[in-house]
Structures are given as C-alpha cells and as structure tokens.
Design a protein around this motif. Structure first.
Motif, short mmCIF file in Angstrom:
data_model
loop_
_atom_site.label_atom_id
_atom_site.label_comp_id
_atom_site.label_asym_id
_atom_site.label_seq_id
_atom_site.Cartn_x
_atom_site.Cartn_y
_atom_site.Cartn_z
N PRO A 69 47.72 102.84 1.22
CA PRO A 69 47.67 101.73 2.19
C PRO A 69 48.19 102.20 3.54
O PRO A 69 48.97 103.16 3.62
N GLN A 70 47.77 101.52 4.57
CA GLN A 70 48.10 101.94 5.93
C GLN A 70 49.59 101.74 6.26
O GLN A 70 50.14 102.44 7.10
N ASP A 71 50.22 100.76 5.56
CA ASP A 71 51.57 100.35 5.96
C ASP A 71 52.69 101.03 5.18
O ASP A 71 53.85 100.65 5.28
N ARG A 72 52.34 102.06 4.38
CA ARG A 72 53.39 102.78 3.64
C ARG A 72 53.36 104.26 4.01
O ARG A 72 52.30 104.82 4.28
N PRO A 73 54.52 104.92 3.99
CA PRO A 73 54.55 106.35 4.32
C PRO A 73 53.80 107.18 3.28
O PRO A 73 53.74 106.81 2.10
#
Length: 316
Positions: A69-73
């Motif tokens: 996902p875009q929002d996790r490192p």
C-alpha cells in the motif's frame, strides 16, 4: 548407555555477516519507528527462521512493489533491487528504506561507472537470484550479459570484445569464479575487472574456514536455507576440499542421522544469513546423541559493521 565420542569442528567465522546484521536491524528499527505493518520487498535475507521472526513482529513480505500500500513504509532486501524499483516507490511517494548490503551497492556503483565509460558489462552470477536481477537492473536492457559457467563464456555474444568489463555476484564460490574470470580474460584480453574482488569478505572468510575444516571431518553440516546462494556454495566447497559427506540443513530437525552413522568427526558451519541460535540448536542435537568435544577452526576474525540508513537514526 554411554554415548559415542564425537569431535565437532566449528568453523569461524560462520553465520551472520555485517550486511545481514544491518538488514535485519533495518526492519526492526523501521517497525519501532513507524509501527506495524512495515512491508519488505522479497525476503530481507534468505533464512526462514529470520523471516518468520520478523513477520511475527509485524513485517509483511511481498515479492513486488505493487503489492505494497502507498501509505506504509517499504524496505528493499539485502540482495539489492533493479533501479526501476526505487524509481517507482518515488513516483508513488512512498517511504522506502534500502537495505541493500553496502558490498552489493559497491558492485552496482562499479557497473554504473563502467557503463558511463562506454563499456558493456558481463556479470558472473546465478540467473534469477535476486542479487543478480538487482545488479543487472542497474543498467539498460542488453547492457549486462550474464554468464554462469566457463561454458557460457565461450558462447556469450558481445557488442565489442575490446570494450567490456565484468562484475560478479558477491556470494559465489571463489574457485568457480576464478575459473570463469580466467576464461573471460582468455577470450577477451582487454576486459576490465573490478579493482578489488567483488565476492564479499564474509563469503570468502566462510569458504576459507570450510577449506581448513573439511579435511579433518568425515562429514560436514552447513546451517542455511536452500535458497541461500552463499550457504549452498559452502556445501560445494566442503565437498571439494575433501569432506566425504556435506549436507545443507535449515535446522536440527533436517539432520539425516542415518547418513551420519558411525562418524567420529563432524564439521559445522553456517551461511551468512543463518543466526547463531540455529547453529546452537544443531550442536545441542549432537550433544543429545554423542559425547561431544568442540574444537573451533578459526581462519579469520571479523569486526566489520555497516551503519543503518540515516532515516532510521532520526526520530519520526
């Protein structure tokens, strides 16, 4: 009943190298900094025990960036990645940390420098291994040609035999690579090699310890994963150095006891991604069955340490 005596030769150095140590630390520090889940592209190092442990702590292992996902490192494994991967992470504005071993990064820089100088690259490596894929992916398609064997050298088709350079995967057998390098230099006398051997210090040291240990031992066990290139090379080096039976085991439950019946000497080592806890587990399994005397065969001392990326050393 008295246990039969067994002299257990323990190779030193063995197990974790500085690059593996750093890669595992990167995942642990990322989890501390950003919380779970943290995504990891490909196994951080090739060892199931290590991967399972990090998964229990909140790491999610995927094979491709589009699974993240875009929002996790996301963390790139110690083996390195093609240039297109961080470029895509940047395009998606993701937080990413590169855990590529600095010695692999050195090969990437070397390949880029040769490319800038107009040289086509030949890479000595194993097809499909993530390190090979990562190194070949540093340059445009067709700029890096792969050879796996001496036989491949005879058939590789190059653009210009006078503008060539070579690099190697860092986890290969020193002896096998020397033969391939010799074949390259014989066919392409002007080929440019690395300033210093690409095969990393840890791979070299573990192979040298096995060479010293193998003639003394009737059998040898290498603790490591079947997908670990450097672990598999240790088995080959042991067999070639005079040990009649060399086996790769992930952990103590994999030991083939029937194959070891009647031995009085045994060598034990571990690949660069195998933790000491698994080596101790194997030694304990022998202590249960034998009266064990441990003798360390030390051929080098390692005190290398690689810093983790700065992003993990500053507070969130």
């Amino acid at each position: 009943m008295t246990k039969p005596p067994l002299t257990l030769y323990l190779a030193a150095p063995r197990g974790f190298c500085a690059g593996v140590d750093r890669a595992i630390k990167i995942v642990e520090m990322a989890l501390q900094k950003w919380g779970a889940p943290v995504y990891v592209r490909h196994e951080i190092v090739h060892n199931k025990f290590v991967v399972d442990d990090l998964r229990d702590k909140g790491a999610v292992f995927v094979e491709e960036l589009d699974e993240c996902p875009q929002d996790r490192p996301v963390i790139f494994s110690a083996h390195g990645v093609p240039k297109s991967v961080p470029a895509e992470a940047q395009r998606r504005e993701m937080i990413y940390v590169d855990a590529t071993c600095p010695l692999v990064s050195k090969v990437h820089i070397e390949a880029a420098r040769h490319h800038e100088n107009g040289l086509q690259m030949i890479m000595i490596g194993h097809e499909g291994h993530p390190e090979t894929v990562g190194t070949m992916g540093q340059l445009p398609e067709g700029e890096v040609l792969l050879v796996e064997t001496v036989e491949d050298v005879a058939t590789v088709e190059v653009r210009d035999p006078d503008t060539l350079a070579f690099v190697t995967q860092t986890t290969l057998s020193l002896d096998d690579t020397a033969d391939i390098v010799a074949a390259l230099k014989a066919r392409f006398p002007n080929i440019v090699g690395p300033h210093k051997e690409d095969i990393c210090y840890a791979t070299t040291n573990r192979q040298e310890a096995v060479k010293a240990m193998a003639p003394k031992a009737e059998a040898m066990l290498v603790v490591g994963a079947p997908n670990s290139s450097n672990s598999r090379r240790l088995v080959e080096v042991g067999a070639r150095a005079g040990c009649q039976y060399a086996q790769l085991v992930q952990r103590a439950t994999d030991i083939d006891w029937r194959a070891l019946e009647g031995i009085s000497t045994l060598g034990i080592t571990a690949g660069a991604s195998a933790p000491e806890v698994l080596i101790n587990e194997v030694i304990d399994a022998f202590r249960d069955r034998y009266d064990v005397t441990v003798e360390v065969i030390e051929t080098a001392q390692e005190n290398v340490e690689f810093k983790v990326p700065r992003v993990l050393r500053v507070p969130a």
